[in-house]
Scaffold this active site. Structure first.
Site, PDB file in Angstrom:
ATOM      1  N   GLY A  19       0.815  -1.213   0.000  1.00 12.95           N
ATOM      2  CA  GLY A  19       0.000   0.000   0.000  1.00 12.95           C
ATOM      3  C   GLY A  19       0.845   1.259   0.000  1.00 12.95           C
ATOM      4  N   PRO A  20       0.214   2.381  -0.384  1.00 12.73           N
ATOM      5  CA  PRO A  20       0.896   3.673  -0.366  1.00 12.73           C
ATOM      6  C   PRO A  20       1.072   4.134   1.080  1.00 12.73           C
ATOM      7  CG  PRO A  20      -1.409   3.965  -0.960  1.00 12.73           C
ATOM      8  CD  PRO A  20      -1.170   2.491  -0.847  1.00 12.73           C
ATOM      9  N   GLY A  21       1.974   5.116   1.266  1.00 13.21           N
ATOM     10  CA  GLY A  21       2.169   5.692   2.591  1.00 13.21           C
ATOM     11  C   GLY A  21       3.200   4.911   3.388  1.00 13.21           C
ATOM     12  N   CYS A  63       5.261  -6.140   1.431  1.00 14.28           N
ATOM     13  CA  CYS A  63       5.710  -4.754   1.296  1.00 14.28           C
ATOM     14  C   CYS A  63       5.231  -3.894   2.471  1.00 14.28           C
ATOM     15  CB  CYS A  63       5.282  -4.198  -0.050  1.00 14.28           C
ATOM     16  SG  CYS A  63       6.365  -2.875  -0.572  1.00 14.28           S
ATOM     17  N   SER A 108       9.725   2.683  -1.515  1.00 14.31           N
ATOM     18  CA  SER A 108      10.570   3.863  -1.248  1.00 14.31           C
ATOM     19  C   SER A 108      11.093   3.826   0.178  1.00 14.31           C
ATOM     20  CB  SER A 108       9.737   5.145  -1.416  1.00 14.31           C
ATOM     21  OG  SER A 108       9.134   5.180  -2.683  1.00 14.31           O
ATOM     22  N   LEU A 109      10.529   2.923   0.997  1.00 13.09           N
ATOM     23  CA  LEU A 109      10.913   2.860   2.414  1.00 13.09           C
ATOM     24  C   LEU A 109      11.572   1.512   2.689  1.00 13.09           C
ATOM     25  CD1 LEU A 109       7.528   4.238   3.862  1.00 13.09           C
ATOM     26  CD2 LEU A 109       9.537   5.529   3.091  1.00 13.09           C
ATOM     27  N   HIS A 130       7.527  -7.875  -4.275  1.00 11.67           N
ATOM     28  CA  HIS A 130       6.162  -8.223  -4.692  1.00 11.67           C
ATOM     29  C   HIS A 130       6.141  -9.562  -5.414  1.00 11.67           C
ATOM     30  CE1 HIS A 130       3.867  -4.321  -4.045  1.00 11.67           C
ATOM     31  NE2 HIS A 130       5.078  -4.091  -3.598  1.00 11.67           N
ATOM     32  N   GLU A 137       3.715 -11.125  -6.474  1.00  8.18           N
ATOM     33  CA  GLU A 137       2.611 -11.164  -7.445  1.00  8.18           C
ATOM     34  C   GLU A 137       2.917 -10.409  -8.736  1.00  8.18           C
ATOM     35  OE1 GLU A 137       2.877  -9.083  -5.053  1.00  8.18           O
ATOM     36  OE2 GLU A 137       2.187  -7.158  -5.843  1.00  8.18           O
TER      37      GLU A 137
HETATM   38  N1  LIG Z   1       4.378  -1.483  -2.260  1.00  3.14           N
HETATM   39  C1  LIG Z   1       4.305  -1.046  -0.991  1.00  3.14           C
HETATM   40  O1  LIG Z   1       3.573  -1.575  -0.165  1.00  3.14           O
HETATM   41  C2  LIG Z   1       5.100   0.192  -0.658  1.00  3.14           C
HETATM   42  C3  LIG Z   1       5.187   0.438   0.809  1.00  3.14           C
HETATM   43  C4  LIG Z   1       5.579   1.857   1.097  1.00  3.14           C
HETATM   44  N2  LIG Z   1       4.528   2.777   0.642  1.00  3.14           N
HETATM   45  C5  LIG Z   1       6.935   2.169   0.407  1.00  3.14           C
HETATM   46  O2  LIG Z   1       6.931   2.918  -0.528  1.00  3.14           O
HETATM   47  O3  LIG Z   1       7.939   1.629   0.753  1.00  3.14           O
END
Ligand SMILES: NC(=O)CC[C@H](N)C(=O)O
Ligand SMILES: C=C(O[C@@H]1C=C(C(=O)O)C=C[C@H]1O)C(=O)O
Length: 680
Positions: A60-62, A91, A140-141, A186, A188
């Site tokens: 997910g985002p964030g 993730c 990104s994290l 990922h 998937e």
């Molecule tokens: N694909 C994701 O779940 C990304 C997780 C988080 N938003 C990151 O950018 O690291």
């Protein structure tokens, strides 16, 4: 008998979660039920958890440090021991697991979205019997752990990004005592290799082993629970029986010229004209013309936020208003349009013809976004320049149509209208006569059409350079250059927007952002007063840049001229669908007047940046299609990437193209409606 297992997928509003659900179904054969991170309160969630055997926490985002981005997720890792069931975090789900047991979350120095990495593992636990794992990353994290955290969490895999980037990044962990596992990459993604996806099978084996040791058996689903597979499937909607027979004639006219056919239909004088056009023998094939029928042909117009959809009937003055408020139309305009189409269920057409009649028109980006309940920024586009806003949706319903197969030369003259045989016969004779007067074949015999991978340009033996020189040669300008004002996006504002996008990407808020901006071309009088202006522009464009998915739409004081190499979606009455996304464009003409060679284009397009952009769209489209199929994939999963990042040559550009296709499986009746959903 092995009990049917149930897995709960907790979705953090991600763009790939349906792919994860499809992979889990394929590997575990369990029922997969998806909820959002904020669908239920913690109390409600714990109450129905007894009905499930395991949980997958999706991407997910964030960031996991922001409660709004993770919702219920932290409570899952903090359940009372007696309520715990196996969990697999992907993730963001993985990062939340790490954070929940003391890890720190920080930004990567170099973000990894749509990029592949070799994942270094020990071949144990999640990676039992796994060979080399080549996996796609979208993050990104990162999670970082000290000795204290490593007392509870065991690192199972890492990726070595090198000292100049992120150094060693943790890619997989397990809890040493509780049944919690997670991966940063990922599994998937369509470009993660089989060994990378095998971790899901290994996780499931570990999870069911844990369940069996605990003797845990899930309870029946709570009353009123909506089983995802029973959700009203977009394609499974019951259709009323076909109540009309299509009237048509078909014949071969290999010399039929589309521009001449349009002019036969009086495009220069008719105030309204609609055509979907394949003016190049590439991936497109058919040209579809709507023929207006006085007193019967309705055009539906709508702007986002309006409670009324306007209906204008060809040949009749005035505009009718159709209320589309939530009270009168529970599904908004989409339900009304669907009802209008269902009234024309038709049989008896030629199966080869892709379109028997129906809606032709456009939805713009804002119309699509409005269906997602996302706040639109306004004023938008034209309003900023003080012009009347172009409708967000314009659709014209055609009873009469002419379809041309530009490869075989076959032509269909068709009518949904009852007792319209006379028109069909009369129009057929007119088109045959027109074709008889043309002597230059306009079709490309099938044997010259190479498969999609090596696309054949229109019949020309000229080299690419010669064709470009011809196409861009200084031709008689279409209108006096002095009468043209071109307004492009301001460079500084555009660069500010690019930097804003980069900030959002670095925060982990998005995988990919497609930043577009509007360029306006204003023509001074008297040119713009000329009814024929749009048609002149379209003919000019068609000659200079023949494209497989072109179009000319002039209705309700809106003229749309299109010359696109990209197919958004085609879908036929047998449930076969195809999307051909493009991400990766190389302009052929160089500033010095020479042209880019195919080899140069390949060097530009086969780079991590271009391939990552293309891959993200492929995975996103797979997610969207799995969402429509909603577990009703047929035996082979229903969604296939039949071509991944092929380079296709068009008149003025090289493009990096992928093809996603398949068939809607499940209880899907053949839609004998009026034809296909042909979206250019
Ligand atoms: N694909 C994701 O779940 C990304 C997780 C988080 N938003 C990151 O950018 O690291
Ligand atoms: C969205 C646009 O272009 C998109 C981006 C492309 C690219 O990155 O090469 C190509 C086609 C489109 O999918 C646009 O041109 O407005």
């Amino acid at each position: 008998m092995t009990p049917v297992r149930r897995i709960l997928l907790v979705d953090a509003y991600d763009s790939f979660s349906n792919n994860l659900a499809a992979l889990i179904r394929l590997i575990t054969h369990a029922e997969v039920h998806t909820i959002k991170i904020d669908t239920y309160t913690n109390r409600e969630f714990r109450a129905f958890l007894k009905s499930f055997d395991a949980i997958v926490i999706g991407p997910g985002p964030g960031t996991p440090t922001n409660d709004e981005d993770v919702g219920i997720i932290p409570q899952i890792y903090a359940l009372p021991e007696e309520e715990i069931i196996p969990v697999f975090g992907v993730c963001l789900g993985f990062q939340s697991l790490c954070l929940g047991f003391g890890a720190t979350i920080s930004r990567l120095k170099v973000v990894k979205h749509g990029q592949s990495s070799i994942i270094r593992h020990q071949g144990n636990d999640l990676f039992q019997n796994c060979g080399e794992v080549d996996a796609i990353r979208y993050h990104s994290l990162r999670a970082e752990m000290n000795e204290e955290v490593l007392k509870e969490l065991e690192v199972l895999a890492v990726a070595d990004d090198g000292p100049e980037e992120n150094g060693e990044v943790i890619m997989a962990v397990k809890h040493k005592r509780l049944p919690f596992w997670g991966v940063q990459y990922h599994p998937e993604s369509c470009c993660t290799n089989l060994d990378g996806a095998k971790v899901v099978a290994n996780w499931w084996k570990l999870a069911t082993g844990w369940l069996n040791r605990k003797g845990r058996v899930s309870e029946p689903l709570p009353d009123g629970w909506v089983v995802p597979l029973e959700k009203q499937n977009l394609l499974g909607m019951p259709q009323p029986p076909a109540d009309r027979e299509l009237s048509y004639r078909s014949f071969h006219a290999p010399c039929l010229d589309i521009v001449e056919l349009c002019e036969l239909l009086e495009v220069q004088t008719q105030q309204q004209f609609v055509m979907l056009d394949s003016s190049a023998k590439h991936t497109g094939r058919y040209t579809i013309l709507g023929v207006f029928l006085p007193g019967r042909t309705d055009t539906f117009t709508w702007r986002v936020g309006d409670e009324n959809m306007l209906t204008e009937t060809f040949g009749r003055p005035g505009v009718a208003e159709e209320h589309v408020s939530p009270e009168t139309s529970p599904n908004g305009i989409w339900g009304d349009l669907s009802a209008h189409m269902s009234a024309f269920n038709t049989t008896g057409g030629d199966e080869e013809s892709p379109f028997w009649g129906g809606f032709i028109g456009y939805f713009n980006y804002e119309a699509g976004v409005s269906a997602l309940d996302v706040e639109l920024s306004s004023p938008r586009g034209d309003e900023k320049i003080g012009r009347a806003r172009v409708p967000d949706m314009n659709l014209t319903f055609f009873h009469r149509s002419i379809v041309v197969d530009n490869i075989s030369g076959k032509v269909w003259v068709q009518s949904l209208e009852i007792r319209d045989e006379d028109w069909v016969i009369e129009m057929t004779e007119k088109v045959k006569l027109l074709a008889a007067m043309s002597i230059t074949p306009t079709t490309t015999p099938p044997n010259e059409i190479v498969g999609n991978s090596a696309v054949t340009l229109p019949r020309s033996t000229a080299s690419s350079g010669e064709r470009i020189a011809t196409a861009t040669a200084i031709v008689e300008p279409l209108f006096p250059v002095s009468g043209v004002t071109i307004t492009q996006p301001g460079k500084e504002k555009y660069m500010d927007n690019v930097r804003a996008c980069q900030r959002e990407l670095a925060k982990g808020e998005s995988y990919e952002l497609c930043l577009t901006a509007q360029t306006t071309v204003d023509l001074e009088l008297p040119f713009t007063d000329d009814e024929d202006a749009g048609w002149k522009i379209y003919k000019h464009l068609r000659k200079r840049n023949p494209a497989p998915f072109a179009g000319f739409y002039r209705v309700a004081n809106t003229t749309l001229v299109s010359s696109s190499p990209e197919r958004f979606l085609s879908w036929d009455r047998h449930g076969h669908f195809q999307l051909r996304p493009i991400k990766g464009t190389v302009r052929k003409a160089k500033p010095d007047g020479t042209t880019v060679t195919r080899r140069e284009a390949e060097e530009i397009l086969n780079t991590p940046k271009e391939r990552a952009e293309n891959l993200m769209i492929v995975d996103l489209i797979r997610h969207d299609l799995h969402g429509v199929l909603d577990g009703q994939e047929d035996e082979d999963g229903g969604v296939k990437v039949s071509k991944l990042m092929g380079i296709e040559e068009y008149e003025t550009v090289f493009q990096l193209v992928s093809v996603i296709e398949g068939r809607m499986g499940g209880p899907y009746e053949r839609r004998r409606v009026y034809g296909d959903g042909c979206f250019a």
